[in-house]
Design a protein around this motif. Structure first.
Motif, mmCIF file in Angstrom:
data_model
loop_
_atom_site.group_PDB
_atom_site.id
_atom_site.type_symbol
_atom_site.label_atom_id
_atom_site.label_comp_id
_atom_site.label_asym_id
_atom_site.label_seq_id
_atom_site.Cartn_x
_atom_site.Cartn_y
_atom_site.Cartn_z
ATOM 1 N N LEU A 26 5.780 8.126 -1.105
ATOM 2 C CA LEU A 26 6.238 7.156 -2.102
ATOM 3 C C LEU A 26 6.127 5.760 -1.502
ATOM 4 C CD1 LEU A 26 7.673 6.653 -4.891
ATOM 5 C CD2 LEU A 26 9.840 6.750 -3.621
ATOM 6 N N THR A 27 5.523 4.834 -2.247
ATOM 7 C CA THR A 27 5.441 3.447 -1.812
ATOM 8 C C THR A 27 6.219 2.561 -2.779
ATOM 9 O OG1 THR A 27 3.328 3.247 -2.983
ATOM 10 C CG2 THR A 27 3.235 3.703 -0.621
ATOM 11 N N GLY A 48 9.271 5.368 5.285
ATOM 12 C CA GLY A 48 8.050 4.580 5.171
ATOM 13 C C GLY A 48 7.719 3.725 6.373
ATOM 14 N N ASN A 49 8.541 3.777 7.408
ATOM 15 C CA ASN A 49 8.342 2.881 8.558
ATOM 16 C C ASN A 49 6.967 3.016 9.188
ATOM 17 O OD1 ASN A 49 10.901 1.860 8.235
ATOM 18 N ND2 ASN A 49 11.823 2.982 9.939
ATOM 19 N N ALA A 50 6.508 4.230 9.394
ATOM 20 C CA ALA A 50 5.221 4.443 10.066
ATOM 21 C C ALA A 50 4.046 3.966 9.221
ATOM 22 C CB ALA A 50 5.042 5.929 10.406
ATOM 23 N N ALA A 331 -2.498 4.902 7.561
ATOM 24 C CA ALA A 331 -1.300 5.333 6.837
ATOM 25 C C ALA A 331 -0.948 4.471 5.634
ATOM 26 C CB ALA A 331 -0.107 5.387 7.798
ATOM 27 N N THR A 332 -1.151 3.171 5.726
ATOM 28 C CA THR A 332 -0.765 2.301 4.615
ATOM 29 C C THR A 332 -1.617 2.577 3.385
ATOM 30 O OG1 THR A 332 -0.048 0.573 6.156
ATOM 31 C CG2 THR A 332 -0.438 -0.082 3.878
ATOM 32 N N THR A 333 -2.925 2.540 3.558
ATOM 33 C CA THR A 333 -3.825 2.813 2.425
ATOM 34 C C THR A 333 -3.685 4.248 1.938
ATOM 35 O OG1 THR A 333 -5.441 1.166 3.153
ATOM 36 C CG2 THR A 333 -6.234 2.902 1.684
ATOM 37 N N ALA A 334 -3.633 5.192 2.876
ATOM 38 C CA ALA A 334 -3.512 6.601 2.492
ATOM 39 C C ALA A 334 -2.231 6.833 1.693
ATOM 40 C CB ALA A 334 -3.524 7.485 3.733
ATOM 41 N N SER A 335 -1.138 6.203 2.097
ATOM 42 C CA SER A 335 0.133 6.355 1.380
ATOM 43 C C SER A 335 0.070 5.730 -0.002
ATOM 44 C CB SER A 335 1.272 5.721 2.184
ATOM 45 O OG SER A 335 1.457 6.375 3.419
ATOM 46 N N SER A 339 0.747 8.378 -2.918
ATOM 47 C CA SER A 339 1.956 8.221 -3.726
ATOM 48 C C SER A 339 1.618 8.088 -5.209
ATOM 49 C CB SER A 339 2.772 7.011 -3.253
ATOM 50 O OG SER A 339 2.029 5.808 -3.365
ATOM 51 N N ARG A 340 0.475 7.477 -5.500
ATOM 52 C CA ARG A 340 0.031 7.397 -6.897
ATOM 53 C C ARG A 340 -0.308 8.795 -7.416
ATOM 54 N NH1 ARG A 340 -3.059 4.241 -10.579
ATOM 55 N NH2 ARG A 340 -3.227 5.546 -12.438
ATOM 56 N N ASN A 341 -0.983 9.597 -6.594
ATOM 57 C CA ASN A 341 -1.322 10.967 -6.991
ATOM 58 C C ASN A 341 -0.067 11.772 -7.319
ATOM 59 O OD1 ASN A 341 -3.758 11.023 -4.320
ATOM 60 N ND2 ASN A 341 -4.118 10.479 -6.439
#
Length: 382
Positions: A26-27, A48-50, A331-335, A339-341
């Motif tokens: 979740l972002t 979400g820290n990592a 991790a940022t882009t992947a998340s 999270s949208r999925n």
């Protein structure tokens, strides 16, 4: 700012950070998006820290930041990058929904454990990709795209020479030659990234349709002199090859691979043992300093014979990198994508302000793998 609907469903996300996992399901932007649909969010502190998202980012977006036990006690549905452990499943309440990559193709015992606990299991890996309405829910596609990008970066970092051709006062440096085996989502992203880095790229896939896709990115299609005209399986994934086809493919790839500096393999078959595309003979045929990145490496094996998770150097000086966790390295882009999925899967099942399903619909019937009978009976009683 868009008006937020009164929340009727609570979505929870736990901290799944580990030595190999930096993503979060979740972002903050998705918190806001779900709020417009009447879904409130609660997330475990530090989740979400990592991925570079702080607790304050989530609170500013409207989410509640809480302890792990509070998230479990409050959420109607929980979203996961992978799937909840047996310990977590034991803490969940009957009636809660579990959304993630549940391993339902190979681990029926796990799915049964969800059902026995009274949970509703939604397995994203069973998403019917041919449905246009399901495209934004396809976690496998989004994460494989990230994986392909990172595979190219990983190979470039491990290779001891330049990828592009360069002309200097000291002479001209030839471009690296890269071979991508498997031209699905990950493979195509690897091809595009390697091309942008300046490598001369060649690719191969058993699916006939992949030739045009490879060439559209400016890469060459490797001609093995073989014809697997039925190489595409259900849902757009590559099918597993027969034993005879694998033997033919392996021999041809082993022979051709010796001319490349970098080899990236991406041929995963969802939930099953990946096909071996490069044997030990093929690995030994590569020159000293060559790099192999096996994206399919896992406990089930990999695309490269002898590969394992992590990096090893063969006696011949070839670097063999087993890298199943590449998406976590971005991790940022992947998340953002993941999270949208997950959020779109959740939103699909929120009907009339409540979580529910219609098992006569193709998408519902495909995704819901646990809690089917119990939920259907409850619906009939109402």
């Amino acid at each position: 700012m868009a008006e937020q609907k009164e929340a009727t469903v609570t979505f929870g996300v736990l901290n799944e950070t580990s030595d190999t996992e930096s993503r979060v399901a979740l972002t903050p932007d998705i918190v806001t998006r779900l709020g417009r649909n009447g879904i409130s969010c609660i997330i475990e502190s530090g989740a979400g820290n990592a991925a570079e998202y702080t607790d304050e980012d989530y609170q500013d977006a409207g989410a509640t930041v809480a302890s792990r036990d509070e998230v479990i006690a409050t959420a109607d549905a929980l979203g996961f990058i992978d799937r909840p452990s047996a310990e977590t499943v034991a803490k969940l309440k009957a009636g809660q929904w579990v959304i993630g990559m549940l391993g339902s193709f190979t681990d029926t015992a796990y799915v049964e454990s969800l059902s026995n606990a009274g949970l509703v299991g939604v397995a994203i890996e069973k998403l019917p990709r041919q449905l246009s309405s399901a495209q934004s829910m396809d976690e496998m596609t989004s994460q494989n795209s990230v994986m392909g990008y990172k595979a190219a970066i990983t190979a470039a970092n491990a290779y001891g020479a330049f990828l592009p051709m360069m002309t200097t006062a000291a002479g001209t440096i030839r471009p690296a030659k890269a071979l991508v085996l498997g031209a699905g989502i990950a493979g195509l992203q690897a091809i595009g990234t390697l091309k942008r880095l300046g490598a001369v790229v060649t690719a191969y896939d058993v699916r006939p349709a992949s030739k045009g896709e490879v060439e559209s990115l400016g890469a060459k299609f490797l001609d093995l002199g073989l014809d697997f005209s039925k190489g595409q399986g259900e849902g757009g994934y590559a099918r597993a090859l027969s034993a005879e086809e694998q033997a033919q493919q392996q021999a041809a790839v082993d022979e051709k691979a010796s001319g490349f500096d970098i080899v990236i393999t991406t041929a995963k078959v969802p939930g099953r043992k990946p096909p071996v595309l490069l044997t030990k003979a093929g690995v030994n045929g590569l020159h000293r300093g060559a790099v192999i990145v096996d994206c399919a490496a896992s406990d089930l094996g990999g695309n490269v014979e002898g590969s394992a998770v992590g990096e090893q150097v063969t006696e011949g000086g070839v670097k063999l990198i087993g890298a199943p966790y590449l998406a976590s390295g971005v991790a940022t882009t992947a998340s953002n994508l993941l999270s949208r999925n997950v959020a779109d899967v959740l939103s699909h099942f929120v009907r009339d302000g409540k979580l529910g399903m219609d098992l006569t619909e193709e998408l519902d019937n495909a995704l819901v793998v646990a809690g089917r009978i119990e939920t259907a009976e409850k619906k009939e009683e109402k």
